[in-house]
Design a protein around this motif. Sequence first.
Motif, PDB file in Angstrom:
ATOM      1  N   ALA B 197       0.873  -1.180   0.000  1.00 24.48           N
ATOM      2  CA  ALA B 197       0.000   0.000   0.000  1.00 24.48           C
ATOM      3  C   ALA B 197       0.909   1.229   0.000  1.00 24.48           C
ATOM      4  O   ALA B 197       1.821   1.304   0.814  1.00 24.48           O
ATOM      5  CB  ALA B 197      -0.897  -0.021   1.231  1.00 24.48           C
ATOM      6  N   ASN B 199       0.605   4.528   0.726  1.00 20.63           N
ATOM      7  CA  ASN B 199       0.619   5.287   1.978  1.00 20.63           C
ATOM      8  C   ASN B 199       1.415   6.583   1.955  1.00 20.63           C
ATOM      9  O   ASN B 199       2.216   6.846   2.871  1.00 20.63           O
ATOM     10  CB  ASN B 199       1.114   4.398   3.125  1.00 20.63           C
ATOM     11  N   MET B 201       1.685  10.150   3.094  1.00 17.95           N
ATOM     12  CA  MET B 201       1.129  10.539   4.391  1.00 17.95           C
ATOM     13  C   MET B 201      -0.121  11.408   4.254  1.00 17.95           C
ATOM     14  O   MET B 201      -0.988  11.407   5.117  1.00 17.95           O
ATOM     15  CB  MET B 201       2.182  11.249   5.247  1.00 17.95           C
ATOM     16  N   GLU B 202      -0.221  12.169   3.171  1.00 18.17           N
ATOM     17  CA  GLU B 202      -1.455  12.920   2.939  1.00 18.17           C
ATOM     18  C   GLU B 202      -2.448  12.019   2.218  1.00 18.17           C
ATOM     19  O   GLU B 202      -2.186  11.575   1.101  1.00 18.17           O
ATOM     20  CB  GLU B 202      -1.177  14.139   2.055  1.00 18.17           C
ATOM     21  N   PRO B 203      -3.583  11.754   2.826  1.00 20.64           N
ATOM     22  CA  PRO B 203      -4.583  10.965   2.098  1.00 20.64           C
ATOM     23  C   PRO B 203      -5.096  11.750   0.877  1.00 20.64           C
ATOM     24  O   PRO B 203      -5.048  12.983   0.851  1.00 20.64           O
ATOM     25  CB  PRO B 203      -5.707  10.772   3.121  1.00 20.64           C
ATOM     26  N   ASP B 285      -9.895   9.182   4.344  1.00 23.61           N
ATOM     27  CA  ASP B 285      -9.177   8.871   5.577  1.00 23.61           C
ATOM     28  C   ASP B 285      -8.210   7.730   5.284  1.00 23.61           C
ATOM     29  O   ASP B 285      -8.133   7.237   4.156  1.00 23.61           O
ATOM     30  CB  ASP B 285     -10.142   8.587   6.741  1.00 23.61           C
ATOM     31  N   ARG B 286      -7.444   7.319   6.281  1.00 21.46           N
ATOM     32  CA  ARG B 286      -6.399   6.319   6.038  1.00 21.46           C
ATOM     33  C   ARG B 286      -7.003   4.974   5.636  1.00 21.46           C
ATOM     34  O   ARG B 286      -6.447   4.264   4.794  1.00 21.46           O
ATOM     35  CB  ARG B 286      -5.504   6.191   7.286  1.00 21.46           C
ATOM     36  N   THR B 287      -8.133   4.645   6.211  1.00 24.48           N
ATOM     37  CA  THR B 287      -8.754   3.372   5.838  1.00 24.48           C
ATOM     38  C   THR B 287      -9.141   3.397   4.368  1.00 24.48           C
ATOM     39  O   THR B 287      -8.913   2.431   3.627  1.00 24.48           O
ATOM     40  CB  THR B 287      -9.995   3.115   6.714  1.00 24.48           C
ATOM     41  N   SER B 705      -5.137  -0.747   8.192  1.00 30.72           N
ATOM     42  CA  SER B 705      -4.743   0.415   8.989  1.00 30.72           C
ATOM     43  C   SER B 705      -3.294   0.254   9.412  1.00 30.72           C
ATOM     44  O   SER B 705      -2.707  -0.824   9.251  1.00 30.72           O
ATOM     45  CB  SER B 705      -5.630   0.557  10.236  1.00 30.72           C
ATOM     46  N   PHE B 706      -2.733   1.314   9.992  1.00 33.34           N
ATOM     47  CA  PHE B 706      -1.354   1.234  10.478  1.00 33.34           C
ATOM     48  C   PHE B 706      -1.236   0.318  11.693  1.00 33.34           C
ATOM     49  O   PHE B 706      -0.148   0.040  12.157  1.00 33.34           O
ATOM     50  CB  PHE B 706      -0.830   2.632  10.837  1.00 33.34           C
TER      51      PHE B 706
END
Lengths: 266, 781, 161
Positions: B197, B199, B201-203, B285-287, B705-706
């Motif tokens: 993934a 990732n 850092m900015e979604p 969001d991150r998800t 998720s992280f």
Amino acid sequence: MYETHYHRASSVDDAAAQFAKGAEAKYLSGGQTLLPVMKQRLAAPSDVIDLAKIPALIGIEVGGDNVTIKAATPHYDVSTNAALQKAIPALAALAGMIGDPAVRYRGTIGGSLANNDPAADYPAAVLALDATVKTNKRSISATDFFKGLFSTALEDGEIITAVTFPIPARAGYAKFRHPASRFALTGVFVAQTKSGEVRVAATGASASGVMRVPAIEQALKANWSASALDSVSVSADGLMADLHGAADYRANLIKVMAQRAVKDAA
Amino acid sequence: MGVEGIGASVLRKEDRRFTTGKGRYVDDIKLQGMTHAHFVRSPHGHAKVKGIDSSAALKMPGVVAVLTGQQIVDDKVGNLICGWAVHSKDGTPMKMGAWPAMAPEVVRFVGQAVAVVIAETKNQARDAAEAVEVTYEELPAVTNVKASIATGAPQLHPEAPNNIVYDWALGDEAATNDAFSKAANVVKMDLVNNRLAPNAMEPRAAIAQYDEAEEHFTLYTTSQNPHVARLVLSAFYNIAPENKLRVIAPDVGGGFGSKIFIYPEEMVALWASKKVNRPVKWTGDRTEAFLTDAHGRDHVSHAEMAFDKDNKILGLRVKTHANFGAYMSLFSSSVPTYLYATLLSGQYNIPAIYAEVMGVYTNTSPVDAYRGAGRPEASYLVERMMETAARQLKVDPAELRSKNFIRQFPHQTPVIMAYDIGDFQASLDAAMKSIDYAGFPARKAKAKSEGKLRGIGLSCYIEACGIAPSKAVGSLGAGVGLWESAEIRVNPVGTIEVLTGSHSHGQGHETTFCQLVAERLGVPVSQVSILHGDTDKVQFGMGTYGSRSLAVGGSAIVKALEKVEAKAKKIAAHQLEASESDIVIENGEFKVTGTDKSIALPMVALAAYTAHNLPDGMEPGLKESAFYDPSNFTFPAGTYICEIEVDPGTGKTEFVNFVAADDFGRLINPMIVEGQVHGGLTQGIGQALLEGAVYDSNGQLITASFMDYAMPRADDVPSYKLQHTTTLCPGNPLGVKGCGEAGAIGASAAVINAITDAIGNNHLDMPATPDKVWHAIRAGA
Amino acid sequence: MTAISLTVNGKVVSGNVEDRTLLVQFLRDHLNLTGTHVGCDTSQCGACVVHVDGRAVKSCTTLVGQVDGASVTTIEGLSHGDELHPMQAAFRDNHGLQCGYCTPGMIMSAVDIVQRHGGKLDEATVRHELEGNICRCTGYHNIVKSVLDAAGRMSTAQAAE
């Protein structure tokens, strides 16, 4: 997060009264577990009652035989308390390994125990040191307190006020971090009481939460040394298995972390 | 070089705003009357959408609209496209299933959108999204490539029988078979290249605004290539013609490939902004990032390498299954083919190569380019094969590589690429010296006496960057040309604006590109501004990916600067009453060589704009533009060596040392280059040790998720020792090759080679988690 | 809805907000202090770190009600006028940032680390203490360098005071 009602409690009694008024109230301490769960919409409390500013719930008392950590004391304050570092260094060190620095500033011992995450650190210390969990209603022994995954002896509305730890002869904690979450993939707390009893508790490993490890306790009682565990075999039965650790791997970690905890014990 | 010209580690101009919290990312932007979108997403890996009931949601507070997949189809918004046509061995075009921006009938991966709620606040939109009732009929799902092509597997798209997108091949099969028939030794292995993934850092985020009076759209979006976004949105998605659509990519918080693509969310935001006639904002969001950003890698391969009796490579045979996920993302088809198989020759003289790649649909998030895109997969395969071969042939791994290095350039590989230049021995030597390769056996013995397992691993990577010569990629199926544009505006008072199609989202273009101007015109970088990321300001550009910004975008700037310089010299010569050929530029002054006569650039610029005294027939103004189309790819290459220790009790790997020796050609800003290498290496190490996007067999992403997907953190990685060796790229005016992806391409093989060396078991796939390494130690004992 | 009042970057601010409002939402949406970022949903990435009463905390895991009456410092309040805070300057001078998204949280955490450890910082400590901040660009190499550099600058500045 779903909409909720936030209340800042001024005292333990005020908190309990506020709780009783809410339909689906929850206590909030540091919020380092509850708030992420609420953000994910996996919890929807009607009311959150903030315990963190109640003066009676904050502080650390170190006596000759016992240490009492009040429930809303943040991990950072526990980890840096000079008297505690002297009395039970392993407990201070454990507090300094929880989460990350920002989490340690807000997360509290009461919150951690009430939540009883199977990979949390504090339960290992509470069980291994045979601590007593004090609430606004009663005292509960460590053995009686933990009831499995995210489950405790606490009744609805009951508030942890403090935890009292007998000061051991020596104790140690070693933690192997989960590569992603940094919770304990497995953490082991070893303690020898002043009367020579040995108690060993492992967190992160079992599907039913924190657990004693009798095989290791027996070996250490006979010979308090890391090498005494070389021939001990820990069963993988009932241990968790996930992407980051199979059950046999966790069984191995229980032994290896116990050995390292014994080496570091003071 | 000047203090701010080529080769100077100029501190970044962008850093004041970023260190003071003044960066301006999409989610920081608020527009008057703005609404908020929240998507209703499939919880199932594969299901029919039987019905959507929005009635309860529409009654919720603040809800403006609930829009569904059927409406977007009814409004004739186009399906998402794949912009690179790849053909199977038998000549048939790849087989693509339709991908609507929101699914009207069938969902094929968890997280695929079926509807969107538009509301006054973000919370209200999310609250109401939960009230949208979607009825699904679950279908069996398949997430693994081999399972997906098996008989009886669930079928994803009627257009693609057996879930096969293409069955492609490159190279000469007969010649390769012939090479193997003469082999003294054959090395064989199976490899998995784990799904990642990205990732950033900015979604991802988007804000769409519709101006009814002008029938004009503005889209703020987290894009690495806003012009490509506008082109695709206009040409294929029927949103608006190009002149009625402005795309702005302001500060963007990292991309790594994942922000190249045009995603359903920005299409829906644009479409919805017209429907509700108010600005619509969506911030993931991150998800959502885990579920819907295009993933990277995910190959399963079998490889065989043939050697003669002198350990020279005779041939390489590779069969790869590539997981594309549920839909073909924008450039996905090119990644496991033209960006992968074309690099299978590595740094080695391999007379015959035959690679077969089968692209496969599964019920997972679409897979596309992620830092390195195809080249990390090739490099990992070749470098694990070389290490494995050295062990099997009982020769030193450095020696085996050295013996097979390509040493004559240009070199035509059997898999399309023509390497222009390189010195592979130089980077191998530099890395070996830096890590004290010769002293390793003694260090290993000492570690053993302390109960630790120590290993060393090499990786000699090569990549093709500077993407790409338009004619060449066009002949291979690309739907666009891959040139870059630049415009230089010298203002009347002598300040300079550089307009570029290369977007900057961490690469430091605002500094490096200024240095090109400083070098050429002798002006301080403080007088130069870089404008990018706005289709209304910059006419066109192809964007930032494939380590192309400097080699292609920078070369376009140089070309435009040449034109500016030529015109400025004409003006200066005229003003100074000298011959144009006698004008030289020194410290921002145009001087008549051998005299003390000079005129400063601002005065030349002023003369150009007052136009009172210009040479006869010269147009006023000092503004030039250029399009640069590279003549070839560039070929950054180097050697990475890492030394690690494995804790036999826990299986945990610790770095002792990590050395990188890279040849990127000329370095414009060494500080920025090194930063790119550090980041790339860490992503490569992340792939090797920590990261893996894992689906269960029902299509649920276990690592969403992280908490479950292990991102490299500061204490997972070492400080790196970097070396630079240099062969100047002959293909572009700057002699540069590109540095953005190298670390991610070369690092993972070095790490796994080191671990397998330490534990004495070569059967180890990424990510080499402590659990996996501990089991491998036991299995190998 | 709850009425709240707190000090942000030295100024008293108040508002009437939904009880579910997180500190980061209050900062970004109500005060337009958009330097504090959100990079995850699980309190892992640290892009949102601010100082509450001098302690670095995750503003995405704090209800604004919990900090009613507290003093909050964000990345926007760290520097004095045009002069960068030594940590900000060290990040710039050591190329400790690329895309800039994790940077505000990283800097706020780093200031806290130096405040706790003073000049006793070494590389291993910095790496361990940055456990709660994720960066995808820099590979941490130059972030670690920046923090060590700033630790020197900050203790020198303290000694001068």
